[in-house]
Design a protein around this motif. Structure first.
Motif, PDB file in Angstrom:
ATOM      1  N   SER A  23       0.824  -1.219   0.000  1.00 25.80           N
ATOM      2  CA  SER A  23       0.000   0.000   0.000  1.00 25.80           C
ATOM      3  C   SER A  23       0.852   1.260   0.000  1.00 25.80           C
ATOM      4  O   SER A  23       0.441   2.300  -0.531  1.00 25.80           O
ATOM      5  N   VAL A  24       2.080   1.137   0.526  1.00 23.05           N
ATOM      6  CA  VAL A  24       2.929   2.334   0.594  1.00 23.05           C
ATOM      7  C   VAL A  24       3.277   2.828  -0.805  1.00 23.05           C
ATOM      8  O   VAL A  24       3.172   4.021  -1.109  1.00 23.05           O
ATOM      9  N   ASN A  25       3.681   1.931  -1.671  1.00 23.41           N
ATOM     10  CA  ASN A  25       4.049   2.338  -3.025  1.00 23.41           C
ATOM     11  C   ASN A  25       2.852   2.897  -3.805  1.00 23.41           C
ATOM     12  O   ASN A  25       2.966   3.862  -4.566  1.00 23.41           O
ATOM     13  N   TYR A  28       1.857   6.371  -2.383  1.00 21.31           N
ATOM     14  CA  TYR A  28       2.854   7.387  -2.730  1.00 21.31           C
ATOM     15  C   TYR A  28       2.781   7.750  -4.209  1.00 21.31           C
ATOM     16  O   TYR A  28       2.915   8.903  -4.597  1.00 21.31           O
ATOM     17  N   SER A  29       2.534   6.741  -5.049  1.00 21.57           N
ATOM     18  CA  SER A  29       2.500   6.989  -6.496  1.00 21.57           C
ATOM     19  C   SER A  29       1.234   7.744  -6.901  1.00 21.57           C
ATOM     20  O   SER A  29       1.283   8.663  -7.728  1.00 21.57           O
ATOM     21  N   ASP A  30       0.059   7.359  -6.327  1.00 23.81           N
ATOM     22  CA  ASP A  30      -1.215   7.941  -6.774  1.00 23.81           C
ATOM     23  C   ASP A  30      -1.521   9.281  -6.101  1.00 23.81           C
ATOM     24  O   ASP A  30      -2.018  10.208  -6.752  1.00 23.81           O
ATOM     25  N   LYS A  31      -1.241   9.374  -4.818  1.00 26.09           N
ATOM     26  CA  LYS A  31      -1.716  10.536  -4.065  1.00 26.09           C
ATOM     27  C   LYS A  31      -0.636  11.575  -3.753  1.00 26.09           C
ATOM     28  O   LYS A  31      -0.959  12.671  -3.305  1.00 26.09           O
ATOM     29  N   ILE A  32       0.635  11.208  -3.988  1.00 26.03           N
ATOM     30  CA  ILE A  32       1.684  12.176  -3.652  1.00 26.03           C
ATOM     31  C   ILE A  32       2.550  12.500  -4.863  1.00 26.03           C
ATOM     32  O   ILE A  32       2.705  13.666  -5.227  1.00 26.03           O
TER      33      ILE A  32
END
Length: 224
Positions: A23-25, A28-32
């Motif tokens: 979930s971290v990746n 980070y990719s979609d929301k940040i």
């Protein structure tokens, strides 16, 4: 500008504390990392905004003045003869219905005091409108005016303009004159006498619209 390595590692460390590695990746990719950043357009300087509001306010006032007609001046009213009786309408028969309307109006104003003439009758009469009332000069400093009777067609500050039964328009000054007014009893009470009262013209030297809030004082008039 792409994020620095230190910022990226710090962000990933914080996400790992709350989410699983998979979930971290994704977060980070979609929301940040790929999240679009919308910039707000810059506002005008304070002085420019203030000037714009001032101009808009002036335009609004101009539109309001254009929609509201300008009142006529005293000279324009005299030129248009708004308060002058036409010659073809200067007959007693024309204003007789107005007198009938006034009699019904003054009966409604007086109420029960039409028969007993209570203390409130004087206050009600002082604030009443006398356009249409049939008045008679009972006392005056000018003896030739005594006995003149007619319907009030114009109630100004200093005069009563009446029309007599002989179809004559006369202007009677209020100063130094006392007027008598008769109010006949209604048809439902034929046994009652007509209500009669007198007006001291010196105390009535006010416009009809201004008399409503005017308190009259009782005093002896030496001139009469």
């Amino acid at each position: 500008m792409p994020p620095r390595d230190d910022d990226q590692s710090l962000t990933l460390d914080l996400l790992r504390r709350a989410h699983s590695p998979d979930s971290v990746n994704r977060i980070y990719s979609d929301k940040i990392q790929h999240r679009p950043l919308f910039l707000k357009p810059s506002s005008p300087p304070p002085s420019t905004a203030r000037d714009a509001r001032r101009i808009a306010r002036r335009e609004k006032e101009k539109r309001a003045k254009a929609l509201k007609p300008k009142p006529l001046s005293a000279r324009e009213r005299r030129r248009l003869q708004l308060y002058t009786l036409p010659k073809e309408g200067r007959t007693y028969a024309v204003f007789a219905p107005l007198n009938n309307l006034w009699v019904g109006y003054i009966r409604e104003v007086l109420g029960s005091e039409l028969y007993n003439a209570g203390q409130g009758a004087a206050a009600k009469l002082s604030a009443a409108d006398f356009h249409g009332a049939e008045v008679e000069v009972s006392r005056s400093r000018c003896p030739s005016r005594v006995g003149v009777r007619g319907i009030v067609v114009k109630d100004t500050r200093f005069t009563f303009e009446i029309i007599t039964r002989q179809n004559q328009v006369k202007t009677l000054p209020k100063e130094g004159t006392m007027f008598r007014v008769h109010v006949p009893a209604p048809d439902a009470a034929p046994d009652h006498r007509p209500f009669c009262f007198e007006i001291h013209g010196d105390q009535f030297q006010h416009r009809a619209s201004d008399r409503a809030n005017k308190k009259l004082k009782q005093h002896f008039l030496k001139k009469l």
